[in-house]
Scaffold this active site. Structure first.
Site, PDB file in Angstrom:
ATOM      1  N   CYS A 173     -41.374  70.883  24.152  1.00 38.63           N
ATOM      2  CA  CYS A 173     -40.396  71.251  25.805  1.00 38.63           C
ATOM      3  C   CYS A 173     -39.764  71.509  24.892  1.00 38.63           C
ATOM      4  O   CYS A 173     -39.328  73.257  24.764  1.00 38.63           O
ATOM      5  CB  CYS A 173     -40.672  69.879  26.669  1.00 38.63           C
TER       6      CYS A 173
ATOM      7  N   HIS B 230     -46.214  67.387  26.955  1.00 38.83           N
ATOM      8  CA  HIS B 230     -46.075  65.494  26.623  1.00 38.83           C
ATOM      9  C   HIS B 230     -46.717  65.001  26.695  1.00 38.83           C
ATOM     10  O   HIS B 230     -47.704  64.830  26.886  1.00 38.83           O
ATOM     11  CB  HIS B 230     -44.998  65.494  27.972  1.00 38.83           C
TER      12      HIS B 230
END
Length: 489
Positions: A332, A430
């Site tokens: 991310c 994630h």
């Protein structure tokens, strides 16, 4: 109307989140429909719900303990710090805006309506709602507009249990002092207390429990011994960061710790693997030269954390690591740092700016107002290994290296990017290390063998053992009785 009980603390990090998770499992095993609830949370460790919202990671764990899917109503107000004085505000799973601390105090009365709406929503589908407070019950300077502790308890008539942490010392003063400083009407909402994280012979503190009960008038509900396996459950606060045990001779994965590090629970499954060592690297420490993989984790303020990486000289360490043949992976915000530039001309994370990245992937990220929140699954492009996780980001990343994506997702979308030689990779996903197949692939690249353990099954087993622990040391029947008594308030 469902029964409800609120767990507040004498301070932050006294174990409120874990106690609520354990009690969710205790009462779920008794056949009750249990729902966790936290009116206001401050955390950069968040989870995505099935309906595309986000809540604090602790509430996702509590929902798991209760045997239900996470819902945005379990954490209606989530504050995600972007600086020392400001945060992004998420209301019922969606970005509401940003505010400095002083500005946020003025917003609280407006947010109480959403808090009460979500509480009523959960109450309509539950037998018992277990509410977690935030910070300290004794923050009397913030009491006037409070929506997280006594303000919520008084508004909803929810009885309160106060938790003190004996491991940090001064627990008698913390509990008795709370009674001394809070408003008498607030103090009447507190029906009992718990002393948490005790080490040693419980008989040595029996007089202490009596003193607290005598000075406060509150019922002693239990002395909870330290539960060592708590470290294996997802931590919500960066204070809970812990490297894996030292494993000499095993490949080393290092994670630089930046000020706005987020979603660091992504690394929990790797820490459980015996075949590797995961080490969090604190500021002021160079990245180890013997690392096999440098992993840049998520960030709530990507540009600030990128500049911090450079100020620490870690960018130099990373490039030297690559010259030695090591691997680098970004998750991310860490993925965004790996590119050529990060463009935040709109000033979504701070002052408007365009900052040069680490230049390890030929991509560029542009920050946008729309936040992508979605569960995701697909296949690793390299060898069709299944991947599963969730997306939570405001940036859009483009560039030549995205033509070599990290994963092909359901629906035909691609995710992430890889360098031409495969040494550097980045992904927006994630939670992907929870998948055994993906862990096996990553560890194989490092010359290590993954175990066959299921991370999800391990978390559930630890929650069960913690529920057993609480049943042995708390008066759970009295807790339920207090929740029953609160229905008439």
């Amino acid at each position: 109307m469902a029964r409800a009980l609120m767990v507040q603390g004498t301070g932050s990090n006294v174990g409120k989140s874990l106690l609520v998770a354990g009690l969710c499992r205790v009462f779920m095993r008794q056949g009750l429909r249990v729902r966790p609830f936290k009116p206001q949370n401050m955390s950069n460790n968040a989870a995505v719900t099935a309906d595309g919202g986000e809540i604090g990671r602790a509430q996702a764990l509590q929902a798991r303990a209760a045997g239900v899917a996470p819902s945005v109503h379990m954490n209606p107000v989530l504050l995600k710090p972007q600086s020392d004085i400001g945060a992004q505000i998420v209301v019922q799973g969606r970005v509401f805006g940003t505010a400095r601390a002083r500005e946020y105090q003025g917003l609280k009365p407006r947010l109480m309506a959403a808090v009460q709406e979500s509480f009523a929503h959960l109450g309509a589908e539950a037998d018992l709602v277990l509410v977690e407070g935030a910070g300290s019950a004794a923050e009397v300077n913030l009491r006037a507009a409070d929506i997280a502790n006594m303000g919520f308890a008084r508004a909803t008539g929810t009885p309160v249990i106060l938790v003190g942490d004996i491991d940090r010392g001064g627990v008698i003063a913390a509990l008795v002092g709370t009674k001394a400083v809070i408003d008498p009407q607030d103090a009447r909402m507190i029906r009992g207390f718990i002393v948490n994280r005790f080490r040693g012979d419980p008989a040595l503190f029996s007089a202490g429990m009596d003193i607290i009960a005598e000075r406060t008038g509150w019922t002693a509900l239990g002395l909870v011994p330290h539960f060592d396996e708590a470290r294996r459950l997802p931590a919500e606060d960066a204070l809970g960061l812990a490297s894996s045990p030292r494993r000499p001779g095993k490949p080393l994965i290092v994670v630089p710790v930046t000020p706005r590090l987020s979603n660091f629970d992504d690394l929990d499954p790797l820490r459980e693997e015996e075949g590797v060592e995961v080490r969090f690297i604190s500021p002021g420490t160079p990245l180890p030269a013997d690392a096999a993989l440098i992993l840049l984790a998520g960030s709530k303020a990507t540009i600030d954390d990128l500049l911090f990486v450079k100020s620490e000289g870690w960018d130099i360490d990373i490039k030297a690591h690559l010259r030695r043949g090591g691997r680098v992976m970004g998750l991310c915000g860490g993925y965004q740092m790996l590119g050529r530039f990060i463009d935040d001309s709109a000033g979504l994370e701070g002052p408007p700016r365009r900052v040069e990245g680490l230049g390890l992937l030929d991509v560029e990220t542009r920050m946008e107002t729309t936040k992508r929140l979605a569960l995701a699954r697909g296949l690793l492009v390299q060898n069709d290994v299944p991947v599963e996780g969730y997306e939570m980001h405001m940036g859009v990343t483009t560039g030549p290296d995205t033509a070599r994506p990290f994963a092909l997702l359901e629906g035909g979308r691609t995710d992430g990017a890889r360098s031409a030689g495969g040494q550097v990779s980045g992904t927006y996903l994630h939670g992907l290390f929870a998948g055994a197949a993906l862990r096996r692939h990553v560890l194989a690249q490092l010359g290590a063998q993954a175990s066959a353990f299921s991370h999800e099954a391990m978390v559930d087993a630890v929650l069960d053992r913690f529920a057993d622990h609480l049943e042995a040391h708390l008066d759970c029947a009295a807790l339920l009785h207090l929740a029953d008594a609160g229905k008439g308030m």
